[in-house]
Design a protein around this motif. Structure first.
Motif, PDB file in Angstrom:
ATOM      1  N   PHE A 143       1.073  -1.081  -0.029  1.00 17.66           N
ATOM      2  CA  PHE A 143      -0.003  -0.127   0.007  1.00 17.66           C
ATOM      3  C   PHE A 143       0.908   1.226  -0.046  1.00 17.66           C
ATOM      4  N   ALA A 144       1.793   1.213   0.712  1.00 19.75           N
ATOM      5  CA  ALA A 144       2.821   2.656   1.063  1.00 19.75           C
ATOM      6  C   ALA A 144       3.862   2.572  -0.149  1.00 19.75           C
ATOM      7  N   GLU A 145       4.101   1.547  -1.008  1.00 23.05           N
ATOM      8  CA  GLU A 145       4.987   1.210  -1.657  1.00 23.05           C
ATOM      9  C   GLU A 145       4.820   1.619  -3.136  1.00 23.05           C
ATOM     10  N   VAL A 146       3.420   1.154  -3.564  1.00 20.92           N
ATOM     11  CA  VAL A 146       3.081   1.268  -4.919  1.00 20.92           C
ATOM     12  C   VAL A 146       2.753   2.896  -5.347  1.00 20.92           C
ATOM     13  N   SER A 147       2.767   3.044  -6.562  1.00 17.02           N
ATOM     14  CA  SER A 147       2.598   4.211  -7.028  1.00 17.02           C
ATOM     15  C   SER A 147       1.379   4.580  -7.869  1.00 17.02           C
ATOM     16  N   GLU A 148       1.001   3.621  -8.521  1.00 17.30           N
ATOM     17  CA  GLU A 148      -0.377   3.344  -9.602  1.00 17.30           C
ATOM     18  C   GLU A 148      -1.707   3.600  -8.612  1.00 17.30           C
ATOM     19  N   PRO A 149      -2.383   4.588  -8.886  1.00 15.88           N
ATOM     20  CA  PRO A 149      -3.667   4.977  -8.281  1.00 15.88           C
ATOM     21  C   PRO A 149      -4.587   3.987  -8.404  1.00 15.88           C
ATOM     22  N   ASP A 150      -4.808   2.849  -9.174  1.00 16.10           N
ATOM     23  CA  ASP A 150      -5.389   1.869  -9.342  1.00 16.10           C
ATOM     24  C   ASP A 150      -5.169   0.622  -8.099  1.00 16.10           C
ATOM     25  N   TRP A 151      -3.941   0.485  -8.001  1.00 16.96           N
ATOM     26  CA  TRP A 151      -3.310  -0.244  -7.159  1.00 16.96           C
ATOM     27  C   TRP A 151      -3.461   0.019  -5.489  1.00 16.96           C
TER      28      TRP A 151
END
Length: 107
Positions: free
Chosen positions: A25-33
């Motif tokens: 959650f804190a690592e991903v930058s893609e809004p969908d994910w």
């Protein structure tokens, strides 16, 4: 899509999905994910309370905001399930975030 996302989508094991969602959650930058993980974590909080994993609850609450009604539900859940340490954390979070406007503490 990373291996984490593939496992998250295909896994039927709640603990595995929860671990991935907390990590990514804190690592991903893609809004969908981010939205997928945030949605899953919202429903996974109850499982976290029952597991007694205070450290993960702290991490989750630090980056996923709780509304006052949701926090009340989790306080109730922690109380019913006998998770005293988690209950204490959630009550402090309530005090710091929203206060206790529904209570009078005068002597």
């Amino acid at each position: 899509m990373t291996d984490y996302e593939q496992i998250f989508l295909s896994s039927g094991q709640e603990k595995q999905k929860l671990a991935i969602a907390l990590k990514r959650f804190a690592e991903v930058s893609e809004p969908d994910w981010q939205n997928r993980y945030q949605s899953y974590l919202g429903s996974g909080r109850r499982l976290l309370i029952h597991s007694g994993d205070l450290e993960r609850i702290r991490r989750l609450c630090s980056f996923a905001s709780l509304t006052a009604p949701t926090l009340e539900q989790f306080i109730q859940e922690a109380s019913v399930s006998g998770q005293t340490e988690i209950l204490t954390f959630l009550l402090r979070l309530k005090k710091d975030s929203f206060g206790f406007h529904d209570r009078e503490f005068s002597l």
